[in-house]
Scaffold this active site. Sequence first.
Site, PDB file in Angstrom:
ATOM      1  N   SER A  13       5.453  11.258   9.720  1.00  0.00           N
ATOM      2  CA  SER A  13       6.499  10.237   9.673  1.00  0.00           C
ATOM      3  C   SER A  13       7.373  10.329  10.910  1.00  0.00           C
ATOM      4  O   SER A  13       7.491  11.393  11.524  1.00  0.00           O
ATOM      5  CB  SER A  13       7.380  10.451   8.444  1.00  0.00           C
ATOM      6  OG  SER A  13       8.120  11.647   8.581  1.00  0.00           O
ATOM      7  N   ASP A  14       7.982   9.220  11.274  1.00  0.00           N
ATOM      8  CA  ASP A  14       9.087   9.319  12.216  1.00  0.00           C
ATOM      9  C   ASP A  14      10.212  10.054  11.483  1.00  0.00           C
ATOM     10  O   ASP A  14      10.244  10.108  10.250  1.00  0.00           O
ATOM     11  CB  ASP A  14       9.535   7.948  12.718  1.00  0.00           C
ATOM     12  CG  ASP A  14      10.278   8.046  14.059  1.00  0.00           C
ATOM     13  OD1 ASP A  14      10.744   9.151  14.409  1.00  0.00           O
ATOM     14  OD2 ASP A  14      10.385   7.016  14.754  1.00  0.00           O
ATOM     15  N   TRP A  15      11.125  10.619  12.253  1.00  0.00           N
ATOM     16  CA  TRP A  15      12.122  11.546  11.684  1.00  0.00           C
ATOM     17  C   TRP A  15      13.057  10.823  10.700  1.00  0.00           C
ATOM     18  O   TRP A  15      13.853   9.981  11.096  1.00  0.00           O
ATOM     19  CB  TRP A  15      12.889  12.208  12.820  1.00  0.00           C
ATOM     20  CG  TRP A  15      12.266  13.491  13.298  1.00  0.00           C
ATOM     21  CD1 TRP A  15      12.924  14.680  13.480  1.00  0.00           C
ATOM     22  CD2 TRP A  15      10.896  13.740  13.639  1.00  0.00           C
ATOM     23  NE1 TRP A  15      12.021  15.649  13.893  1.00  0.00           N
ATOM     24  CE2 TRP A  15      10.790  15.111  14.000  1.00  0.00           C
ATOM     25  CE3 TRP A  15       9.725  12.990  13.646  1.00  0.00           C
ATOM     26  CZ2 TRP A  15       9.581  15.720  14.382  1.00  0.00           C
ATOM     27  CZ3 TRP A  15       8.520  13.583  14.026  1.00  0.00           C
ATOM     28  CH2 TRP A  15       8.465  14.922  14.380  1.00  0.00           C
ATOM     29  N   GLY A  41      11.884   8.856   8.361  1.00  0.00           N
ATOM     30  CA  GLY A  41      11.279   7.564   8.019  1.00  0.00           C
ATOM     31  C   GLY A  41      10.619   7.515   6.650  1.00  0.00           C
ATOM     32  O   GLY A  41      10.006   6.505   6.304  1.00  0.00           O
TER      33      GLY A  41
END
Length: 802
Positions: free
Chosen positions: A284-286, A288
């Site tokens: 995941s993006d941080w 997200g």
Amino acid sequence: MSSLRKNRVYAVLLLMLNAVTAQIFSWDHSLFTSSPPVYPSPATAGIGWEIAFAQADAFVANLTLAEKVTLLTGEAQGPCIGNIAPIPRVGFEGLCLQDGPLSIRQATYASVFPSGLTAAASWDKGLIYNRGLYLGAEFKAKGAHVALGPVAGPLGRSGYGGRGWEGFSPDPYLTGVAMEQTISAMQRSGVQATAKHFIGNEQETQRNPSTSQNNVTIEAVSANIDDRTMHELYLWPFANSVRAGVASFMCSYNRLNSSYSCQNSKALNGLLKEELGFQGYVMSDWGGVHAGVASAEAGLDMNMPGPIGFLVTEPSFWGSNLTMAVNNGTLSEERIDDMARRVMTPYFHLSQNNGYPPIDLESGNVNFLGVRPYLDTFKFGTANVDVRQTHAQLIRELAAAGTVLLKNVDNALPLKAPKTIGVFGNDAGDPTNGLYTLGGNSDGNYEYGTLAVGGGSGTGRLSYIVTPLDALKNRAARDGSLVQYLLNNTLVSDPSTGFQSIAPSPPEVCLVFLKTWASEGADRTTLLADWDSTAVVESVASYCNNTIVITHTGGLNIMPWANNPNVTGIVAAHFPGQESGNSLVDILYGDVNPSGKLPYTIAHEEADYAFADITNSTELQETEDPNAWQSDFKEGLLIDYRHFDYYDRSVLYEFGFGLSYTNFSMSNLSIRNVYGNNNITALPPPAAIAPGGNPTLYDVLFRVTAVITNTGSVGGAAVPQLYLSLPQIPGDTPTPIKVLRGFEKVSIQPGQSTTVSFDLMRRDISYWDTTQQEWIIASGTIGAQAGFSSRDIRLVGSFSPL
Ligand SMILES: *[C@@H]1O[C@H](CO)[C@@H](O)[C@H](O)[C@H]1NC(C)=O
Ligand SMILES: *[C@@H]1O[C@H](CO)[C@@H](O)[C@H](O)[C@H]1NC(C)=O
Ligand SMILES: *[C@@H]1O[C@H](CO)[C@@H](O)[C@H](O)[C@H]1NC(C)=O
Ligand SMILES: *[C@@H]1O[C@H](CO)[C@@H](O)[C@H](O)[C@H]1NC(C)=O
Ligand SMILES: *[C@@H]1O[C@H](CO)[C@@H](O)[C@H](O)[C@H]1NC(C)=O
Ligand SMILES: *[C@@H]1O[C@H](CO)[C@@H](O)[C@H](O)[C@H]1NC(C)=O
Ligand SMILES: *[C@@H]1O[C@H](CO)[C@@H](O)[C@H](O)[C@H]1NC(C)=O
Ligand SMILES: *[C@@H]1O[C@H](CO)[C@@H](O)[C@H](O)[C@H]1NC(C)=O
Ligand SMILES: *[C@@H]1O[C@H](CO)[C@@H](O)[C@H](O)[C@H]1NC(C)=O
Ligand SMILES: *[C@@H]1O[C@H](CO)[C@@H](O)[C@H](O)[C@H]1NC(C)=O
Ligand SMILES: *[C@@H]1O[C@H](CO)[C@@H](O)[C@H](O)[C@H]1NC(C)=O
Ligand SMILES: *[C@@H]1O[C@H](CO)[C@@H](O)[C@H](O)[C@H]1NC(C)=O
């Protein structure tokens, strides 16, 4: 009216009607309020990584459920920007994940390379490859297992996008080639590359949910993308990334057809893992992740940074929640095993289990200013390892190769030992607020100092900066030239008083330096360069009839002063990295012949870009409707030059354009079928899915060649480009007038010629058929146009594949 004349009028009317019909692509917003479910998540078989897959399989078989979950959930107490905790019981040392796409971002004694945008402007596959190779080597030497780059999302739908410069170009073919070169090279150096951000992350504004005045959660912007546009535009370079064997993908913050990218089963299970056959892991993006089990089932494999926010004390959707979900029968352990094998296979494939360098001891201090505790199981080496080697040479060479000469009247450039040089503008000299924008000064858009790199997680900590002013003083000393400078834009923009310190006056040549800040987290609000740039250029030009403007920018700029007759030169240098001044001076003095080409279009004014605006308004900013943020990608395939070509709009400097100190000609276009038996089918022959999708999509069907000749008097590099005109598909979103499908950078001595060839793969001549869910070669004729920019076409031909 004679009947002949009448018929002609009718014919013209019909043509106009056709054009109008083609322009109308009906958009039904209700089709984008949900994303089709695609379950279960396809399991990896380690295709292409068979030996590593067997190792990963054996490794995972030996783990407890809790240990497997450790591999999937970020550990907050670690030294890197993302951490997978060690499992000492089985001798696993953990994973260190570090930003970013142009540097190991926070590290000391590391290089800051040219941005993706600058690399793309070089159109030089070899230099882009070497950039990846050296970047990868620096991550590895610092003990980082996973590099969080390169970037193909944002692709660059809007020029206002805050992080367009982290990636390469709004053209998917150019970005696809750059992704492939970068990923192959980084992983050859031994570090895992991450293709990000998947997908539709075309704006920063409302990329994450927010809280309204009445405490309602307002969901992140939804990128609503039709299926054909998804395949032919936004997914295209990610397909190249999978094919290049990228270890990991990072899903994006935004929603996609109203469903968060990191729990969008159509995107992760469907497009990425099933259709493209991706064998690695999706992180995941941080921050997200917005759900536990649902995200795992939708295809997410790793939750970063682990806790919901960024703090050690915060809970996580994963961690013990995943363990609990397996134990209570909500989530299958099979899925957990697949996730763990996906994480471990690239690790074994790149032999990261075998003597990988330990983490630089300074990492935690520079990432978290020393405030975060670490698990003592992470393995550290010495602090402040110098990993730069001789990479500065490549950085200087690539930034020069990516510097685009846009205007050069009466051979204003190269400079010929001018007696006096004036240097103007706040972008020319040393930064006054530090060399690292996340080190306390979170916004790097301060007044004084040259801009070599943008902000946010894609930035880099400069270990030094060669400013344009430093490099110019150095070079000018050889000729005994006088270098006088004014760096205060307020002063420079007032011609009545600004230039009183200059003597003799005016200088023979006036160099004006402009900058345009851009950063993750915010979109740009104007396409003009910053700091009153128009007044600065107009003031200098009113005083000096040999004014050369140099821009350092995180994206496209409009240039209202471009046609001022006293502006004799324009040089777009984008974000060149640490050797900024040297690479620029190489171009200004002709030690390097400019060969950079625009990887996007510069139109006349901001309104020209309204076809794909950032979704934003005061009303949206104040909304109480959780679903208010909807970004309909109604323009479909028609972004950047595809828009301007389709609507036949004049532009200032077109995609693919850039001048040289020499001239080139092009001749002898040939188009040959190279697919053996001439037996080309409309549909790709069925074949087992491999990374990248159906492998026959990458079969070379045609080869186009042309002869390039240097007709000028100095050596230089040309970038011949091949564009195809593919058939319109009745009833479908408009097909662009032409699309880039080949380019090559070639160095040629004066009077010499060289033959370039462009291999056309099946995918290059197909369109995505939304009904058949296949790449199909349409019947009819394909136009081939070879030239030196998207609007400097020198040779045309055509072929009919079927
Ligand atoms: C988005 O919606 C369009 C229209 O319904 C559909 O064709 C497409 O597959 C969807 N994509 C995703 C990722 O949901
Ligand atoms: C399983 O772990 C033990 C240590 O607990 C180790 O001795 C053994 O080699 C491991 N087996 C595999 C297949 O990794
Ligand atoms: C806002 O809502 C959250 C939960 O949705 C709640 O925890 C918080 O107390 C609320 N804040 C205010 C100011 O009402
Ligand atoms: C499980 O997830 C919920 C959020 O849905 C969170 O509140 C809780 O703290 C999590 N549990 C753990 C052990 O992280
Ligand atoms: C199982 O555990 C998960 C994660 O904690 C939880 O969300 C879910 O409600 C639980 N289901 C049952 C049936 O207990
Ligand atoms: C820049 O010039 C203006 C106008 O002369 C002046 O007011 C200002 O103090 C100058 N700034 C600096 C930092 O010298
Ligand atoms: C160009 O420069 C000359 C001085 O050489 C000046 O007189 C003239 O006004 C300038 N023109 C513009 C358009 O700035
Ligand atoms: C440009 O300016 C220089 C210096 O003021 C002057 O000598 C020259 O004649 C000007 N050239 C033109 C074309 O105006
Ligand atoms: C978004 O809209 C708000 C309110 O109109 C404005 O203040 C802000 O600058 C806009 N942001 C961008 C990136 O245009
Ligand atoms: C390139 O060709 C143009 C037009 O023929 C000519 O004006 C120009 O001087 C040439 N440039 C070089 C560097 O040879
Ligand atoms: C170009 O084609 C012509 C005739 O087709 C041929 O005579 C010539 O040698 C070719 N030139 C090159 C450089 O291949
Ligand atoms: C043409 O292709 C079809 C399908 O791939 C194949 O069955 C057929 O044998 C091919 N014919 C020739 C002449 O190669």
